[in-house]
Design an enzyme around this catalytic site. Structure first.
Site, PDB file in Angstrom:
ATOM      1  N   GLU A 171      71.887  48.732  61.070  1.00 32.70           N
ATOM      2  CA  GLU A 171      72.434  49.496  59.935  1.00 32.70           C
ATOM      3  C   GLU A 171      71.445  49.715  58.786  1.00 32.70           C
ATOM      4  OE1 GLU A 171      76.100  47.554  58.801  1.00 32.70           O
ATOM      5  OE2 GLU A 171      76.748  47.406  60.872  1.00 32.70           O
ATOM      6  N   GLU A 276      79.401  48.339  70.263  1.00 35.38           N
ATOM      7  CA  GLU A 276      80.476  47.563  69.613  1.00 35.38           C
ATOM      8  C   GLU A 276      81.776  48.352  69.714  1.00 35.38           C
ATOM      9  OE1 GLU A 276      79.332  46.325  65.638  1.00 35.38           O
ATOM     10  OE2 GLU A 276      77.321  45.784  66.281  1.00 35.38           O
TER      11      GLU A 276
HETATM   12  O1  9MR Z   1      82.875  41.073  64.115  1.00 34.17           O
HETATM   13  C1  9MR Z   1      82.129  40.512  63.077  1.00 34.17           C
HETATM   14  C2  9MR Z   1      83.066  39.775  62.131  1.00 34.17           C
HETATM   15  O2  9MR Z   1      83.610  38.643  62.765  1.00 34.17           O
HETATM   16  C3  9MR Z   1      82.323  39.362  60.866  1.00 34.17           C
HETATM   17  O3  9MR Z   1      83.247  38.811  59.943  1.00 34.17           O
HETATM   18  C4  9MR Z   1      81.631  40.557  60.273  1.00 34.17           C
HETATM   19  C5  9MR Z   1      80.883  40.149  59.035  1.00 34.17           C
HETATM   20  O4  9MR Z   1      80.028  41.074  58.575  1.00 34.17           O
HETATM   21  O5  9MR Z   1      80.729  41.115  61.219  1.00 34.17           O
HETATM   22  C6  9MR Z   1      81.410  41.632  62.339  1.00 34.17           C
HETATM   23  O6  9MR Z   1      80.508  42.257  63.231  1.00 34.17           O
HETATM   24  C7  9MR Z   1      79.775  43.378  62.715  1.00 34.17           C
HETATM   25  C8  9MR Z   1      78.491  43.457  63.505  1.00 34.17           C
HETATM   26  O7  9MR Z   1      77.805  42.246  63.412  1.00 34.17           O
HETATM   27  C9  9MR Z   1      77.614  44.604  63.025  1.00 34.17           C
HETATM   28  N1  9MR Z   1      78.321  45.854  63.071  1.00 34.17           N
HETATM   29  C10 9MR Z   1      79.610  45.859  62.390  1.00 34.17           C
HETATM   30  C11 9MR Z   1      80.490  44.725  62.919  1.00 34.17           C
HETATM   31  C12 9MR Z   1      81.826  44.763  62.237  1.00 34.17           C
HETATM   32  O8  9MR Z   1      81.692  44.513  60.866  1.00 34.17           O
END
Ligand code: 9MR
Length: 391
Positions: A171, A276
């Site tokens: 990102e 994802e």
């Molecule tokens: O799924 C993840 C969640 O459990 C966390 O709380 C969150 C914190 O930022 O991150 C989520 O995963 C992210 C991923 O690492 C990067 N792309 C976006 C995902 C959703 O936020």
């Protein structure tokens, strides 16, 4: 001798008869459940592209045995949902904690899965010490590069030859294509991206290296990522693939823009992955798109309409959406190397808490009790309609 030949010939005839009868019974749907059992998702897509899932802490530690069984059965690739982010791996400077990530890698190795490390450089879930000096101010450019190098070298080096691929940078762009003004960007400048890739390549020259982002269907962001690929390639740097997150809804993105993203990224000379995938079924406030985690809205019961389950009509829309995205990927097997869903079952999904905390969403392929949704069978059937692309 003659007798032996007769017996052989009789055996051959019996075998042929068996095949004919078996084929007839199969065609008529009369064989036993074992012989007609639905192939697993990973088997259905074998040779086409990998099928992955994110793993959370309870799955990595084995506490959630039911979903671990699903992971072993249906997925040939895994990615760490949280345990390889820098706030977990290096909560304090120089103090690494590999407890969970070691277990995650052991799981994937034991189950012969393609292991993806997520993520080496991301503005979110990076501990605050990373950017701050002893005087409480931002560290210098040189110091931040040194910290980034130390983190990447230590983490990638530890799993050299075991973790097959890394989401190196996550990102880095805004939807309009401008660089996201993260601390990495404001302190180091845009060179932090190629530097991170180079540190990772040096630490494990055989691991695949990825750029990963959401909303790649926004033209601005897509063009910026393509520019990055071109710049890196012309500088002789490695970037193997681009991951499109895939935090979608029943409305966004359009299939056309999804297909266009795959085509254009592929034409830039990288593999493309949906990294994802989850498809939310609850109405999105303001029809927002993407996955900007800082965006939040307050909870009201009207914004949480499906606490008791979803209507069949909505389930059908979701099934169709999943099929549509998989179909586009099957049509682009030459560049698509993996689809990874962001979790196994609806209960574990982050989408229950984003962008509104505490809602009941149904974005994944398995329900809250780890039962496959009807879409699973549809996806398996869909795969059988496409031959493996020899390229
Ligand atoms: O799924 C993840 C969640 O459990 C966390 O709380 C969150 C914190 O930022 O991150 C989520 O995963 C992210 C991923 O690492 C990067 N792309 C976006 C995902 C959703 O936020």
């Amino acid at each position: 001798m003659l007798k032996k030949q007769r017996i052989m010939s009789l055996k051959k005839h019996l075998y042929c008869l068996y095949l004919v009868v078996f084929a007839a019974l199969s065609w008529a749907g009369c064989t036993s459940p074992e012989t007609t059992a639905m192939p697993t998702l990973k088997d259905a897509y074998a040779g086409k592209f990998r099928i992955g899932t994110a793993m959370n802490t309870d799955q990595i530690t084995g506490t959630d045995a039911a979903s671990v069984a699903v992971i072993k059965e249906h997925f040939n690739s895994i990615v760490a949902e949280n345990c390889m982010k820098s706030e977990i791996l290096q909560p304090r400077e120089g103090k690494f904690d590999f407890t969970l990530s070691d277990q995650f890698v052991e799981f994937g190795t034991a189950n012969q899965q393609f292991i993806v490390g997520h993520t080496l450089v991301w503005h979110s879930q990076t501990p605050s010490w990373f950017f701050v000096g002893e005087d409480g101010r931002d560290v210098s450019r040189e110091e931040l590069i040194a910290r980034m190098k130390h983190h990447i070298t230590t983490v990638v080096g530890r799993y050299k030859g075991k973790v097959h691929a890394w989401d190196v940078v996550n990102e880095a762009f805004e939807d309009d294509g401008s660089y996201r003004k993260t601390k990495f960007f404001t302190i180091i400048g845009k060179e932090y991206i190629p530097l991170a890739f180079e540190f990772a390549r040096t630490a494990d020259p055989n691991a695949e290296l990825y750029y990963n982002d959401y909303s790649m269907y926004h033209e601005g962001k897509r063009k910026a990522v393509i520019r990055l690929i071109e710049e890196m390639k012309s500088a002789g740097l490695r970037i193997d693939a681009v991951g499109m997150h895939g935090h979608y809804t029943l409305a966004y993105p359009s299939l056309n823009s999804f297909a266009q993203s795959i085509q254009q990224l592929g034409a830039a000379g990288v593999q493309v992955m949906v990294t994802e995938l989850d498809i939310s079924v609850i109405p999105s406030p303001y029809e927002m798109q993407g996955a900007e985690i800082s965006t939040r809205f307050s909870y009201t019961p009207e914004k949480d309409p499906y606490t008791e389950g979803i209507p069949d009509s909505i389930a059908k829309l979701q099934t169709d959406r999943y099929k549509d995205f998989f179909k586009v990927c099957l049509q682009h097997q030459d560049v698509v190397s993996r689809i990874t869903v962001w979790g196994v079952n609806d209960l574990q999904s982050w989408r229950n808490d984003w962008p509104i905390k505490g809602r009941t969403d149904y974005p994944l392929l398995f329900d809250r009790k780890n039962q496959p949704k009807p879409v699973m069978e549809e996806l398996v059937r869909l795969a059988s309609q496409y031959t493996v692309n020899p390229g």
